[in-house]
Design a protein around this motif. Sequence first.
Motif, mmCIF file in Angstrom:
data_model
loop_
_atom_site.group_PDB
_atom_site.id
_atom_site.type_symbol
_atom_site.label_atom_id
_atom_site.label_comp_id
_atom_site.label_asym_id
_atom_site.label_seq_id
_atom_site.Cartn_x
_atom_site.Cartn_y
_atom_site.Cartn_z
ATOM 1 N N MET A 1 -24.225 59.457 7.025
ATOM 2 C CA MET A 1 -24.790 58.781 8.190
ATOM 3 C C MET A 1 -23.941 59.076 9.406
ATOM 4 O O MET A 1 -22.719 59.064 9.345
ATOM 5 C CB MET A 1 -24.839 57.274 7.960
ATOM 6 C CG MET A 1 -25.361 56.492 9.161
ATOM 7 S SD MET A 1 -25.508 54.735 8.868
ATOM 8 C CE MET A 1 -23.821 54.311 8.464
ATOM 9 N N HIS A 118 -27.776 51.706 5.104
ATOM 10 C CA HIS A 118 -28.287 53.066 5.237
ATOM 11 C C HIS A 118 -28.086 53.857 3.947
ATOM 12 O O HIS A 118 -29.007 54.521 3.459
ATOM 13 C CB HIS A 118 -27.576 53.761 6.398
ATOM 14 C CG HIS A 118 -28.032 55.164 6.651
ATOM 15 N ND1 HIS A 118 -28.996 55.487 7.574
ATOM 16 C CD2 HIS A 118 -27.647 56.340 6.079
ATOM 17 C CE1 HIS A 118 -29.189 56.799 7.574
ATOM 18 N NE2 HIS A 118 -28.375 57.346 6.669
ATOM 19 N N GLU A 139 -33.047 61.677 7.796
ATOM 20 C CA GLU A 139 -32.193 60.572 8.241
ATOM 21 C C GLU A 139 -32.990 59.579 9.083
ATOM 22 O O GLU A 139 -32.765 58.365 9.011
ATOM 23 C CB GLU A 139 -30.993 61.107 9.023
ATOM 24 C CG GLU A 139 -30.028 61.953 8.216
ATOM 25 C CD GLU A 139 -29.278 61.154 7.149
ATOM 26 O OE1 GLU A 139 -29.373 59.922 7.130
ATOM 27 O OE2 GLU A 139 -28.588 61.779 6.330
ATOM 28 N N ASP A 143 -33.333 55.567 8.256
ATOM 29 C CA ASP A 143 -33.113 54.473 9.214
ATOM 30 C C ASP A 143 -34.363 53.624 9.379
ATOM 31 O O ASP A 143 -34.295 52.387 9.431
ATOM 32 C CB ASP A 143 -32.711 55.045 10.580
ATOM 33 C CG ASP A 143 -31.256 55.454 10.654
ATOM 34 O OD1 ASP A 143 -30.462 55.011 9.805
ATOM 35 O OD2 ASP A 143 -30.914 56.225 11.575
ATOM 36 N N THR A 144 -35.520 54.299 9.475
ATOM 37 C CA THR A 144 -36.778 53.579 9.678
ATOM 38 C C THR A 144 -37.102 52.698 8.479
ATOM 39 O O THR A 144 -37.470 51.524 8.623
ATOM 40 C CB THR A 144 -37.926 54.573 9.926
ATOM 41 O OG1 THR A 144 -37.621 55.366 11.081
ATOM 42 C CG2 THR A 144 -39.237 53.851 10.154
ATOM 43 N N THR A 147 -34.827 49.653 8.213
ATOM 44 C CA THR A 147 -35.147 48.634 9.209
ATOM 45 C C THR A 147 -36.439 47.909 8.870
ATOM 46 O O THR A 147 -36.509 46.674 8.922
ATOM 47 C CB THR A 147 -35.239 49.280 10.605
ATOM 48 O OG1 THR A 147 -34.021 49.975 10.883
ATOM 49 C CG2 THR A 147 -35.460 48.227 11.673
ATOM 50 N N GLY A 152 -32.126 47.112 7.916
ATOM 51 C CA GLY A 152 -31.671 47.929 9.030
ATOM 52 C C GLY A 152 -31.361 47.180 10.306
ATOM 53 O O GLY A 152 -30.833 47.779 11.241
ATOM 54 N N LEU A 155 -27.922 47.790 11.243
ATOM 55 C CA LEU A 155 -27.596 49.022 11.957
ATOM 56 C C LEU A 155 -27.735 48.834 13.466
ATOM 57 O O LEU A 155 -26.919 49.332 14.242
ATOM 58 C CB LEU A 155 -28.514 50.150 11.477
ATOM 59 C CG LEU A 155 -28.199 50.692 10.086
ATOM 60 C CD1 LEU A 155 -29.436 51.307 9.454
ATOM 61 C CD2 LEU A 155 -27.071 51.706 10.155
ATOM 62 N N GLY A 170 -26.157 55.318 12.644
ATOM 63 C CA GLY A 170 -27.498 55.787 12.345
ATOM 64 C C GLY A 170 -27.951 56.899 13.275
ATOM 65 O O GLY A 170 -27.237 57.304 14.195
ATOM 66 N N TYR A 171 -29.165 57.378 13.034
ATOM 67 C CA TYR A 171 -29.720 58.512 13.762
ATOM 68 C C TYR A 171 -30.732 58.103 14.819
ATOM 69 O O TYR A 171 -31.010 58.861 15.733
ATOM 70 C CB TYR A 171 -30.363 59.493 12.773
ATOM 71 C CG TYR A 171 -29.337 60.281 11.990
ATOM 72 C CD1 TYR A 171 -29.067 61.608 12.291
ATOM 73 C CD2 TYR A 171 -28.615 59.684 10.963
ATOM 74 C CE1 TYR A 171 -28.117 62.330 11.592
ATOM 75 C CE2 TYR A 171 -27.662 60.391 10.251
ATOM 76 C CZ TYR A 171 -27.407 61.718 10.565
ATOM 77 O OH TYR A 171 -26.462 62.418 9.873
ATOM 78 N N PHE A 177 -34.432 51.737 17.018
ATOM 79 C CA PHE A 177 -34.177 50.681 16.025
ATOM 80 C C PHE A 177 -34.918 49.409 16.427
ATOM 81 O O PHE A 177 -35.528 48.733 15.594
ATOM 82 C CB PHE A 177 -32.681 50.393 15.911
ATOM 83 C CG PHE A 177 -31.952 51.264 14.932
ATOM 84 C CD1 PHE A 177 -32.268 51.244 13.578
ATOM 85 C CD2 PHE A 177 -30.935 52.096 15.353
ATOM 86 C CE1 PHE A 177 -31.594 52.044 12.667
ATOM 87 C CE2 PHE A 177 -30.247 52.909 14.452
ATOM 88 C CZ PHE A 177 -30.577 52.883 13.105
#
Length: 299
Positions: A1, A118, A139, A143-144, A147, A152, A155, A170-171, A177
């Motif tokens: 990550m 993550h 990635e 993350d999606t 969340t 998430g 994050l 995260g990306y 986010f």
Amino acid sequence: MATGTGDIKHGFPHIDRVRSAITALFKRLSHDTVSTFAAAVPPVDVAFDDSEDLYLGVQRVAHVMVRHLRLPDARMVVSFREMDHAAFVELTAGPEYFIELNDRFKTHRKDIGAALAHEVMHVYLHRLDLSFPGTPDNEILTDTAATFLGAGWLLLDAYREHGPFSQKLGYLTPEEFGYVLAKRAQFFGEDPAPWFTSPQAYDAYAAGRARAREDARRPPLAAAGWTARLRYAKDRRTAQDPKRGGPVRGPGDGYAFEGPAPLRVSFPCPTCHQRIRVPVRGRLQARCGLCKTLLDCDT
């Protein structure tokens, strides 16, 4: 990550891939399975202060993520080492998965939950055999998914901007986010605002929420604004013209009229972004076949 400590990107540069990730998640899990994640990871379960033993504490938080994602036969072995990235997980057949965290988390324990959210999601998606081609897109998917499935938000809360001490994990950008978190909040009817300890995280959530609300105000949805409705009506007249040469599409990745008669219009679901196709016949309700959202439309 990835971890960001310098210039942090903002806005919605990955919005198309984020939307594709939400669609893919619903397709792979189904509405019924996604609905079982109505309870997000509680802040108290990942609280981690200096009085707790580092290694016992990190295993405890890892177990919180395993339990949240219902991976009872997965064992996370967590260690620390010096590295450029925030964390890394070795994806194997299991049941043991080895996660490495950046050494800096030894003194930044507050963000250990975010890093593990993550990495354990990587394990979850690996077991689902759900992935996107290419590391960056994969990635973004991770993350999606983290969340939308309730872990998430950590994050986003790890995002802070304090001059040289700025940080983002995260990306996704902070606003992205916030966008996914707002989509989750709409789907489950929750308010994540009390969870944030970072003022910048809340601001990013507010920006993402505003973008998410725009998705629900695009025609042919009945909540669309007046200007958008006028554009839609003009495009509908063009689509109804028997002399037109081909399909008529709205701006961006929006509605598209399909004919010949009976004329139909397709548009992305504001929740999961699966395209929905309905007849052009005025006011009606449509239910998304993927996420089951009931939508008021004025076609």
